[in-house]
Design an enzyme around this catalytic site. Structure first.
Site, short mmCIF file in Angstrom:
data_model
loop_
_atom_site.label_atom_id
_atom_site.label_comp_id
_atom_site.label_asym_id
_atom_site.label_seq_id
_atom_site.Cartn_x
_atom_site.Cartn_y
_atom_site.Cartn_z
N ASP A 153 59.04 56.94 22.57
CA ASP A 153 58.61 56.76 23.95
C ASP A 153 59.66 57.14 24.98
O ASP A 153 59.40 57.89 25.91
CB ASP A 153 58.19 55.30 24.14
CG ASP A 153 57.85 54.98 25.57
OD1 ASP A 153 56.92 55.59 26.09
OD2 ASP A 153 58.54 54.13 26.18
N ASP A 194 64.34 54.45 23.37
CA ASP A 194 64.24 53.63 22.17
C ASP A 194 63.54 54.41 21.07
O ASP A 194 63.38 55.62 21.15
CB ASP A 194 63.52 52.32 22.49
CG ASP A 194 62.14 52.58 23.13
OD1 ASP A 194 61.65 53.72 23.06
OD2 ASP A 194 61.57 51.64 23.71
N TYR A 229 54.21 48.00 28.46
CA TYR A 229 53.23 48.86 29.14
C TYR A 229 51.98 48.06 29.45
O TYR A 229 50.92 48.28 28.89
CB TYR A 229 52.92 50.11 28.31
CG TYR A 229 54.05 51.10 28.32
CD1 TYR A 229 54.25 51.92 29.43
CD2 TYR A 229 54.95 51.18 27.27
CE1 TYR A 229 55.32 52.83 29.47
CE2 TYR A 229 56.01 52.07 27.31
CZ TYR A 229 56.18 52.89 28.41
OH TYR A 229 57.24 53.77 28.46
N GLU A 242 66.92 55.72 32.25
CA GLU A 242 66.15 55.93 31.02
C GLU A 242 65.04 56.96 31.25
O GLU A 242 64.26 56.85 32.19
CB GLU A 242 65.53 54.62 30.53
CG GLU A 242 64.85 54.76 29.18
CD GLU A 242 64.47 53.43 28.56
OE1 GLU A 242 64.27 53.39 27.33
OE2 GLU A 242 64.36 52.42 29.30
#
Length: 524
Positions: A104, A107, A256, A497
């Site tokens: 994703d 990670d 999410y 990120e």
């Protein structure tokens, strides 16, 4: 006989002159139509891809690499030197091969909801701008990355009403700092089904399958047909067993969380209509479901969680390019709301959004700030191209007119900001330009490829003072704060990120700007 023959030759010569004159006039008229900027205010009629704009071409080539950085599974023709095979046993607990797909973000989780959105946006970009990608040799890499995702999604859809929506345990995964090649933690599977429905994730996966079926329709008809079959089944499952996956699986709320599934139902049905031309899908989005979920007249931001603005633009192409049912009030409502979305993007529009920085970047959220400006710019490029190809001169924003060129100017402004035209004078696209983030919040990039670390002893690399030893090429980081500052710190996941869905949107935007060409009037 001789005189007759001479007369015939003279007549033939005369006719040839007349034909040549007609051709010349036609060519001159055509050139005039294509170059006369004053006739309708639209400029040249777009045609095949034109001159390449190197800045956007170079950036596109970089952006495309992030999909390779994020690939799980047995890597074929690996282009990232510090990546290797990983996740090879994903799915084995259920005797499935879920080794493919994309990690994703920074990670090693495979979250099905944003991954499916990544596939849908990437498909849309290929469908609209594949010819422009091809000019700079990026079409095949885009198709390969898309198939890497859809192969995973096909396997994840294990029966008509069962879909694997997550590989890995977020708490366990986020308790480690290791390379994906070295991870040893358990990789449980999470699913939605009739007892634990997940309308939004099932519908988004249906949208991904339907849009991808169009991408592969000519190059691989059998694969395209398989994708479309899965899309239809998933849409039926999503519609007939309505319920939010955030309620069925409370744990996802921390990562999410979905704010509703109505937008995904409309988004999926819109893609299924484009893929099948089955009117029942069009009736779905324009009938009662449209009235219930479309929020007509209220502009929204396009994102992994809210697909309304994307749906409005996607359905607008039907009216731009001659949907026969001109009395369809639902389609008109989508087009009107899409125009309202566009009107909000112009700084000098009477309805301009105030959600922007002093330098003009659309700014909506502290977390992953760049998603919204890039998504907005991608939609603006699409809408601009629909207008130009259909010879629509302008849109009216509370009495003030704006041209397709104004939309393209906005799209360029957002892209240019991301690529370095900003107060920080840095590119937020990793690997592009002379200055870009060096401490990206990304495990694989932060750990030397020859290091041997387990789940826990890799944390020293998160805290290390040195820049990442590996460049996460193509990563679009979260982006600046509202005051346009950026803290390049590996611990700053809010700003540093990257994510695959950000990359899909960036690829779409850059592909639209590489050059210009006509918009397709139909995907089929």
């Amino acid at each position: 006989m001789g005189e007759k023959s001479k007369s015939k030759g003279c007549c033939g010569w005369f006719i040839a002159v007349i034909v040549l004159a007609v051709v010349v006039v036609a060519v001159v008229y055509t050139i005039k139509k294509k170059t006369d900027h004053n006739s309708d205010g639209l400029g040249p009629v777009p045609g095949p891809p034109g001159a390449i704009e190197k800045k956007y071409s170079d950036a596109l080539k970089v952006a495309m690499k992030f999909f390779d950085v994020q690939k799980s599974g047995k890597l074929e023709d690996n282009k990232i030197s510090w990546r290797g095979d990983s996740g090879l046993k994903d799915g084995s607990v259920a005797k499935l091969d879920l080794s493919k797909g994309l990690y994703d973000a920074g990670d090693h989780m495979k979250f099905g909801f944003p991954m499916a959105f990544t596939a849908t946006v990437l498909s849309w970009a290929i469908l609209e701008y594949g010819d422009q990608m091809d000019v700079v040799n990026q079409l095949e890499p885009a198709q390969d990355s898309l198939k890497w995702i859809t192969d995973f999604l096909i396997t994840a859809h294990i029966s008509e009403n069962v879909l694997i929506v997550q590989v890995g345990d977020p708490k366990t995964d986020h308790g480690c700092w290791d390379r994906p090649e070295d991870m040893t933690e358990k990789r449980p599977l999470t699913q939605v089904n009739t007892s634990a429905p997940g309308t939004e994730v099932a519908a988004e996966t249906a949208a991904a399958m339907a849009s991808a079926s169009l991408v592969f329709k000519k190059s691989d008809p059998k694969y395209s047909s398989t994708l479309l079959q899965h899309a239809k089944q998933l849409f039926s499952f999503a519609d007939e067993h309505r319920g939010s996956y955030s309620e069925s699986i409370p744990e996802v709320q921390h990562f999410y969380n979905s704010t509703g599934y109505g937008d995904e139902l409309l988004w999926a049905a819109s893609w299924l209509y484009h893929a099948t031309e089955d009117k029942t899908y069009l009736q779905f989005v324009t009938g009662q479901n449209g009235k219930s979920f479309a929020d007509w007249g209220s502009p929204t931001w396009f994102s992994w969680d809210n697909k309304l603005a994307g749906t409005q633009v996607l359905l607008s192409r039907l009216t731009f390019f001659g949907e026969k049912d001109t009395t369809n009030s639902g389609l008109r409502s989508y087009r009107k709301t899409a125009a309202a979305v566009m009107c909000g993007l112009f700084e000098d529009s009477p309805t301009a959004t105030t959600s922007r920085t002093d330098s003009g970047l659309i700014w909506v959220s502290e977390w992953n700030a760049l998603q919204h400006p890039v998504a907005s710019a991608f939609l603006a490029s699409l809408y601009s191209d629909y207008m130009r190809t259909s010879r629509t001169a302008s849109i009216s924003c509370s009495g003030q007119s704006f041209k397709p060129s104004d939309l393209r100017k906005f799209a360029r402004s957002q892209a240019d900001y991301v690529l370095g035209d900003n107060p920080m004078k840095m590119s937020y696209l990793v690997g592009y330009g002379s200055k870009f983030p060096q401490y990206v919040h990304h495990r694989g990039a932060s750990i030397p490829a020859d290091a041997t670390t387990g789940c826990k002893d890799g944390w020293k690399w998160l805290e290390a003072d040195d820049p990442n030893p590996n460049v996460a090429y193509g990563a679009l980081v979260g982006g600046p704060f509202l005051n346009e500052s950026y803290v390049d710190d590996r611990n700053n996941s809010m700003q540093g990120e990257p994510s695959t869905y950000n990359s899909a949107l960036m690829v779409g935007l850059l592909s639209s700007l590489v050059t210009t060409s006509s918009a397709l009037e139909s995907f089929t």
